[in-house]
Scaffold this motif. Structure first.
Motif, PDB file in Angstrom:
ATOM      1  N   PRO A  76       3.247  44.362  30.581  1.00 10.43           N
ATOM      2  CA  PRO A  76       3.187  42.903  30.794  1.00 10.43           C
ATOM      3  C   PRO A  76       4.299  42.190  30.038  1.00 10.43           C
ATOM      4  O   PRO A  76       4.143  41.812  28.877  1.00 10.43           O
ATOM      5  CB  PRO A  76       1.797  42.528  30.273  1.00 10.43           C
ATOM      6  CG  PRO A  76       1.478  43.577  29.253  1.00 10.43           C
ATOM      7  CD  PRO A  76       2.143  44.841  29.732  1.00 10.43           C
ATOM      8  N   SER A  77       5.426  41.997  30.689  1.00 13.01           N
ATOM      9  CA  SER A  77       6.562  41.339  30.054  1.00 13.01           C
ATOM     10  C   SER A  77       6.238  39.874  29.776  1.00 13.01           C
ATOM     11  O   SER A  77       5.298  39.298  30.328  1.00 13.01           O
ATOM     12  CB  SER A  77       7.785  41.417  30.970  1.00 13.01           C
ATOM     13  OG  SER A  77       7.572  40.646  32.140  1.00 13.01           O
ATOM     14  N   ARG A  79       7.877  37.357  30.743  1.00 13.54           N
ATOM     15  CA  ARG A  79       8.054  36.589  31.983  1.00 13.54           C
ATOM     16  C   ARG A  79       6.815  36.716  32.868  1.00 13.54           C
ATOM     17  O   ARG A  79       6.354  35.731  33.445  1.00 13.54           O
ATOM     18  CB  ARG A  79       9.297  37.086  32.718  1.00 13.54           C
ATOM     19  CG  ARG A  79       9.544  36.409  34.050  1.00 13.54           C
ATOM     20  CD  ARG A  79      10.846  36.849  34.668  1.00 13.54           C
ATOM     21  NE  ARG A  79      11.981  36.364  33.898  1.00 13.54           N
ATOM     22  CZ  ARG A  79      13.253  36.538  34.262  1.00 13.54           C
ATOM     23  NH1 ARG A  79      13.539  37.203  35.369  1.00 13.54           N
ATOM     24  NH2 ARG A  79      14.221  36.067  33.516  1.00 13.54           N
ATOM     25  N   TRP A  80       6.269  37.946  32.964  1.00 14.13           N
ATOM     26  CA  TRP A  80       5.078  38.152  33.791  1.00 14.13           C
ATOM     27  C   TRP A  80       3.886  37.394  33.207  1.00 14.13           C
ATOM     28  O   TRP A  80       3.142  36.739  33.942  1.00 14.13           O
ATOM     29  CB  TRP A  80       4.757  39.640  33.893  1.00 14.13           C
ATOM     30  CG  TRP A  80       3.550  39.914  34.749  1.00 14.13           C
ATOM     31  CD1 TRP A  80       3.522  40.090  36.099  1.00 14.13           C
ATOM     32  CD2 TRP A  80       2.183  39.991  34.301  1.00 14.13           C
ATOM     33  NE1 TRP A  80       2.225  40.273  36.526  1.00 14.13           N
ATOM     34  CE2 TRP A  80       1.393  40.217  35.449  1.00 14.13           C
ATOM     35  CE3 TRP A  80       1.567  39.886  33.057  1.00 14.13           C
ATOM     36  CZ2 TRP A  80       0.005  40.350  35.378  1.00 14.13           C
ATOM     37  CZ3 TRP A  80       0.184  40.010  32.978  1.00 14.13           C
ATOM     38  CH2 TRP A  80      -0.589  40.241  34.137  1.00 14.13           C
ATOM     39  N   GLU A  84       1.815  34.522  35.172  1.00 13.50           N
ATOM     40  CA  GLU A  84       0.392  34.729  35.473  1.00 13.50           C
ATOM     41  C   GLU A  84      -0.443  33.568  34.936  1.00 13.50           C
ATOM     42  O   GLU A  84      -1.306  33.028  35.633  1.00 13.50           O
ATOM     43  CB  GLU A  84      -0.071  36.047  34.860  1.00 13.50           C
ATOM     44  CG  GLU A  84      -1.523  36.376  35.087  1.00 13.50           C
ATOM     45  CD  GLU A  84      -1.829  36.947  36.453  1.00 13.50           C
ATOM     46  OE1 GLU A  84      -2.968  36.780  36.901  1.00 13.50           O
ATOM     47  OE2 GLU A  84      -0.938  37.562  37.054  1.00 13.50           O
ATOM     48  N   PHE A 111       2.643  45.658  36.848  1.00 10.62           N
ATOM     49  CA  PHE A 111       2.521  44.214  36.692  1.00 10.62           C
ATOM     50  C   PHE A 111       3.493  43.551  37.674  1.00 10.62           C
ATOM     51  O   PHE A 111       4.703  43.545  37.457  1.00 10.62           O
ATOM     52  CB  PHE A 111       2.809  43.819  35.246  1.00 10.62           C
ATOM     53  CG  PHE A 111       1.845  44.449  34.274  1.00 10.62           C
ATOM     54  CD1 PHE A 111       0.705  43.779  33.870  1.00 10.62           C
ATOM     55  CD2 PHE A 111       2.059  45.744  33.796  1.00 10.62           C
ATOM     56  CE1 PHE A 111      -0.196  44.364  32.997  1.00 10.62           C
ATOM     57  CE2 PHE A 111       1.160  46.342  32.925  1.00 10.62           C
ATOM     58  CZ  PHE A 111       0.025  45.647  32.531  1.00 10.62           C
ATOM     59  N   LEU A 113       5.257  40.703  40.081  1.00 14.89           N
ATOM     60  CA  LEU A 113       5.674  39.302  40.050  1.00 14.89           C
ATOM     61  C   LEU A 113       6.544  39.029  41.273  1.00 14.89           C
ATOM     62  O   LEU A 113       7.502  39.747  41.543  1.00 14.89           O
ATOM     63  CB  LEU A 113       6.450  38.996  38.773  1.00 14.89           C
ATOM     64  CG  LEU A 113       6.980  37.566  38.609  1.00 14.89           C
ATOM     65  CD1 LEU A 113       5.841  36.561  38.634  1.00 14.89           C
ATOM     66  CD2 LEU A 113       7.779  37.444  37.316  1.00 14.89           C
ATOM     67  N   PRO A 120       8.277  31.472  39.956  1.00 19.39           N
ATOM     68  CA  PRO A 120       7.212  32.437  40.242  1.00 19.39           C
ATOM     69  C   PRO A 120       6.211  31.843  41.228  1.00 19.39           C
ATOM     70  O   PRO A 120       5.772  30.703  41.065  1.00 19.39           O
ATOM     71  CB  PRO A 120       6.572  32.694  38.873  1.00 19.39           C
ATOM     72  CG  PRO A 120       6.884  31.473  38.070  1.00 19.39           C
ATOM     73  CD  PRO A 120       8.214  30.968  38.562  1.00 19.39           C
ATOM     74  N   ALA A 123       1.496  36.593  41.375  1.00 19.91           N
ATOM     75  CA  ALA A 123       1.487  37.662  40.379  1.00 19.91           C
ATOM     76  C   ALA A 123       0.174  38.422  40.487  1.00 19.91           C
ATOM     77  O   ALA A 123      -0.812  37.924  41.039  1.00 19.91           O
ATOM     78  CB  ALA A 123       1.658  37.084  38.966  1.00 19.91           C
TER      79      ALA A 123
END
Length: 202
Positions: A76-77, A79-80, A84, A111, A113, A120, A123
């Motif tokens: 889970p970066s 950014r992600w 989310e 994960f 995206l 975004p 997600a």
């Protein structure tokens, strides 16, 4: 066992004490496998029903190339996580417990995206266990729904899961989310069973 034959009120008191000692509410998850008569007993004692959910499954995960619009990472970066939480409308300050769960997901976890330009739009998470792809936390920008973003994200997760040996897939969706249920049915999912919770009125 002896405990299973005790009166319901006695068992409820024991459960209340156990959860209270841990600072947790007393909830019962009601599935087709619960003991006969339990829900009637909870209903009579004022346990409110909430969180009605459909578990859906499909027998075969579609294969094919992963759509280029979606990116799937192995962790889970930042950014992600930001995408989310933003898409779900969740305050990051209140998401510590959720994030801890995301970081403890078993491998392989993906994960996903989906972005439109730099924005975004969808997600979600996929986890492959024992030939099954579990799909969780799927969210789509409320202002961009019904434009195919959810389908693209799901197709990307299906392809990712198939590459890792998944032959079947399952997910959960609340009964009020008719748009998501329609999408999942179009993708081949069928209802497996339903569950809900009963909350202690105290």
């Amino acid at each position: 066992t002896e405990s299973s034959t005790r009166p319901l009120d006695e068992k409820l008191d024991r459960c209340r004490r156990w959860y209270a000692e841990r600072g947790l509410p007393l909830l019962f998850r009601i599935t087709p496998a619960v003991e006969a008569g339990l829900e009637d007993g909870l209903d009579e004692r004022g346990f409110a029903a909430e969180g009605r959910t459909i578990v859906m499954a499909q027998s075969v995960v579609p294969t094919g190339a992963q759509p280029s619009e979606a990116r799937i990472g192995v962790s889970p970066s930042g950014r992600w996580i930001a995408a989310e939480l933003e898409l779900a409308g969740v305050d990051p300050v209140q998401a510590a417990g959720w994030l801890a769960v995301m970081k403890r997901l078993p491998d392989p976890a993906g994960f996903a995206l989906l972005r439109s330009g730099d924005t975004p739009v969808a997600a979600g998470v996929g986890v492959v266990i024992g030939g099954w792809l579990g799909v969780f936390e799927v969210v789509v920008d409320p202002d961009r729904r019904r434009r195919g973003h959810g389908r693209l994200l799901m197709e990307a997760l299906h392809a990712w899961g198939a590459e890792r040996g998944a032959q079947r897939s399952f997910l959960q969706v609340v009964v009020e989310n008719r748009a998501a249920i329609g999408l999942y049915e179009d993708l081949g999912y069928e209802e497996a069973y339903r569950y809900w919770y009963r909350r202690d009125p105290g």
